[in-house]
Structure formats: structure tokens, C-alpha cells
Design an enzyme around this catalytic site. Structure first.
Site, PDB file in Angstrom:
ATOM      1  N   HIS A 152       0.462  -1.124   0.032  1.00 56.82           N
ATOM      2  CA  HIS A 152       0.073   0.244  -0.224  1.00 56.82           C
ATOM      3  C   HIS A 152       0.840   0.730   0.045  1.00 56.82           C
ATOM      4  O   HIS A 152       2.116   1.311   0.503  1.00 56.82           O
ATOM      5  CB  HIS A 152      -0.659  -0.225   1.270  1.00 56.82           C
ATOM      6  CG  HIS A 152      -1.756  -0.955   1.037  1.00 56.82           C
ATOM      7  ND1 HIS A 152      -2.491  -0.873   0.491  1.00 56.82           N
ATOM      8  CD2 HIS A 152      -2.172  -2.168   1.719  1.00 56.82           C
ATOM      9  CE1 HIS A 152      -3.906  -2.534   0.516  1.00 56.82           C
ATOM     10  NE2 HIS A 152      -3.439  -3.250   1.583  1.00 56.82           N
ATOM     11  N   CYS A 194      -0.009   2.548  -4.214  1.00 53.48           N
ATOM     12  CA  CYS A 194      -1.310   3.965  -3.991  1.00 53.48           C
ATOM     13  C   CYS A 194      -0.761   5.169  -4.090  1.00 53.48           C
ATOM     14  O   CYS A 194       0.485   4.923  -3.260  1.00 53.48           O
ATOM     15  CB  CYS A 194      -3.061   4.392  -3.590  1.00 53.48           C
ATOM     16  SG  CYS A 194      -3.950   2.918  -4.264  1.00 53.48           S
TER      17      CYS A 194
END
Length: 313
Positions: A152, A194
Site C-alpha cells: 500500500h 497507490c
């Protein structure tokens, strides 16, 4: 179903306790991206020098001066950090599909000649320790170095299993003034994560179908910038989500491995990554039972400080 337009609907998407189907982003939905602005300085002589473009192309094609030297004993080490499971305190979901990414990347980079090291579910401290150890190794007999981060993320940040840290903390370990045995050699970072919380809704186009048609690496007699010879291949542009399919893996890694398998040994690295951009932009679109997550697009982003052309042949 058109296999080139991957609508992923074979695994669960989890958000706020609800279970649906479809693609999932590699970040918290409410994270706001932070943007970094990069400036550039033009060579004042650039516009004044007239060149014969045809002769320049011929010269670039045959001269080794513009290519990184690759005839070392080893291609180099490739470290893959594959974070799937996260401490509940981070608020980050399980990254289903990342193991498929890791397996595909191991095969691709081994085929290119890299010594691949896989590390699963690493904390921030462990990631720094692993890469610090790598930066302290002697790379004198290696042509380059590669690091792949699967996790992430936010803009400028990457998640360990226990929290978030700046990507710069990792890449700075390989600067020219820190890792001397990689001075003048390419240092490649591929980052699947991301970089914010924005969605790319895409735009309709009427332009037709997307399917149309010096030898030594560093001389002791002069200086080079400590930030030179890095390449960062991000799965998405600053501020945006990066999509991952729980069954097939992330869009970026699927496209990267596809191009590497097909052309990795004869195309230059920027040609490779341009084709990756094309595949992600044209062959992928999100599908979800949640309309907020459907029909979204993605474009990777390449930031290069390479000073020569890089071929893995």
C-alpha cells in the site's frame, strides 16, 4: 470476454466491512495524496547546436558511449519486498493478488539474469535494514541493481506491515555518495502502490482503436551527481489510486511482466516502460459492484535520472 480488457470480478473487494466483487486500490480510500514538484534546467547550448538527425541516430545505434556497460560477471541483485498482510492499526486491507505479482516478477527478473531475493511481509524497520545491507554490499562485479516494492502507499510514501515511511528513506541508501560500488550504474525501483486517493475516470476518444496502428560507467577523474542513474517506475501518477485484481495481480505488474517476457532482452528500458504505459492505459479498466469503483483507468509514471541507455542483453 475480451482478455485484453480485463474486467476483474472473480475475487472479493472489501471496504467498510462490506464484501463485493472487483478491482481494489492499494491505499485507504480517504487518503489524500501529497504532490512533489520537480524542476528542470535546460542546457543553454541545447537550442544553439544544430545536428544532423540521421547521422545522430546512426551514431547512437553503434556507439557504446550512450549505453550502460553490461558485461560484468553478474547482471545484479533484485530485491522484491512483497507486503500482503498489515497490522490492524494501519487500517490497511490484505493485498490479495500480490503473491501472484511476486511470482511473475521473480520469473521475469531471473530470466533477465538478476539474482532475485524475495522478502514477504516486512515492517518498515526490516525494509530499511534489508536495503541498507544491500547498499553496503560490494556491487563491483554487478552491472546494476533493482528493487521492487509491492505494498500500500501514498504519494512519496510506502507501507511496511506496521506503518508508513518515505520512499526516499529507501532510495537514498543507493545514492552515489553512499553506495560507491554502484556509482555510474543503473539503480532501478519499481513501485506498485497507490500515490493518493483520486480516481481516473478516463476520457472517451474518437481517434480509433488503441490497437491501430564512454565505455566505463564512472571515471574517477570527474564528478557525477549523487542522484544520477536512478529510475523510478511507479504504477500510477501522483495523487491517484493504483489498481490490483485479487485474482490476476496488479495491472502494472501484469503489464510489466508481459512486456519483459516478450521484449525485455532487446528493447531499451524506456521503450519497455513506454509499452507498459500503453498496456495499462488501454487494456485495463476496473469493474466493481460498487459504481464508485467501476470503469476507472490508470496510467503508470516513469521518473528517470538515467544517463545512458539500458539494455538487458
Amino acid at each position: 470476454m475480451d482478455e485484453n480488457n480485463l474486467h476483474a470480478n472473480n475475487e472479493d473487494y472489501e471496504e467498510d466491512g462490506e464484501v463485493g466483487e472487483g478491482d481494489v486500490p492499494d491505499a485507504k480510500p480517504d487518503r489524500k495524496g501529497r504532490f512533489l514538484l520537480f524542476g528542470s534546467k535546460k542546457n543553454k547550448d541545447e537550442t544553439s547546436q544544430k545536428k544532423d538527425h540521421s547521422s545522430e541516430r546512426q551514431y547512437r545505434a553503434i556507439s557504446p558511449t550512450f549505453q550502460y556497460k553490461m558485461n560484468y560477471q553478474r547482471v545484479g541483485k533484485c530485491i522484491i519486498i512483497n507486503n500482503k498482510n498489515f497490522d490492524i492499526r494501519t487500517g490497511m486491507n490484505v493485498r490479495n493478488g500480490t503473491d501472484r505479482d511476486a511470482g511473475a516478477l521473480i520469473k521475469c527478473f531471473r530470466d533477465l539474469g538478476f539474482e532475485v531475493v524475495l522478502k514477504n511481509d516486512q515492517t518498515c524497520e526490516r525494509i530499511i535494514h534489508i536495503l541498507k545491507e544491500a547498499s553496503e554490499e560490494d556491487h563491483s562485479n554487478s552491472a546494476c541493481f533493482a528493487c521492487i516494492l509491492l505494498s500500500h502507499g501514498e504519494e512519496g510514501m510506502i507501507y511496511g506491515t506496521d506503518g508508513v515511511m518515505p520512499i526516499k528513506n529507501l532510495t537514498s541508501l543507493f545514492r552515489g555518495d553512499v553506495c560507491k560500488s554502484l556509482v555510474g550504474k543503473p539503480k532501478l525501483f519499481f513501485i506498485q502502490a497507490c500515490r493518493g486517493s483520486e480516481f481516473d475516470d478516463g476520457i472517451q476518444t474518437d481517434s480509433g482503436s488503441p490497437n491501430d496502428t564512454l565505455e566505463t560507467d564512472a571515471s574517477p577523474s570527474h564528478k557525477i551527481p549523487v542522484e544520477a542513474d536512478f529510475l523510478f517506475a511507479y504504477s500510477t501518477v501522483p495523487g491517484y489510486y493504483s489498481w490490483r485484481n485479487p485474482g490476476q495481480g496488479s495491472w502494472f505488474v501484469q503489464a510489466l511482466c508481459s512486456v519483459l517476457n516478450e521484449s525485455g532482452k532487446h528493447l531499451e528500458i524506456m521503450q519497455i516502460l513506454t509499452r507498459v504505459n500503453y498496456k495499462v492505459a488501454n487494456h485495463f479498466e476496473s469493474w466493481s459492484e460498487d459504481p464508485r469503483l467501476s470503469e476507472k483507468k490508470q496510467i503508470p509514471c516513469v521518473v528517470s535520472m538515467l544517463t545512458k541507455e539500458l539494455y538487458f542483453n
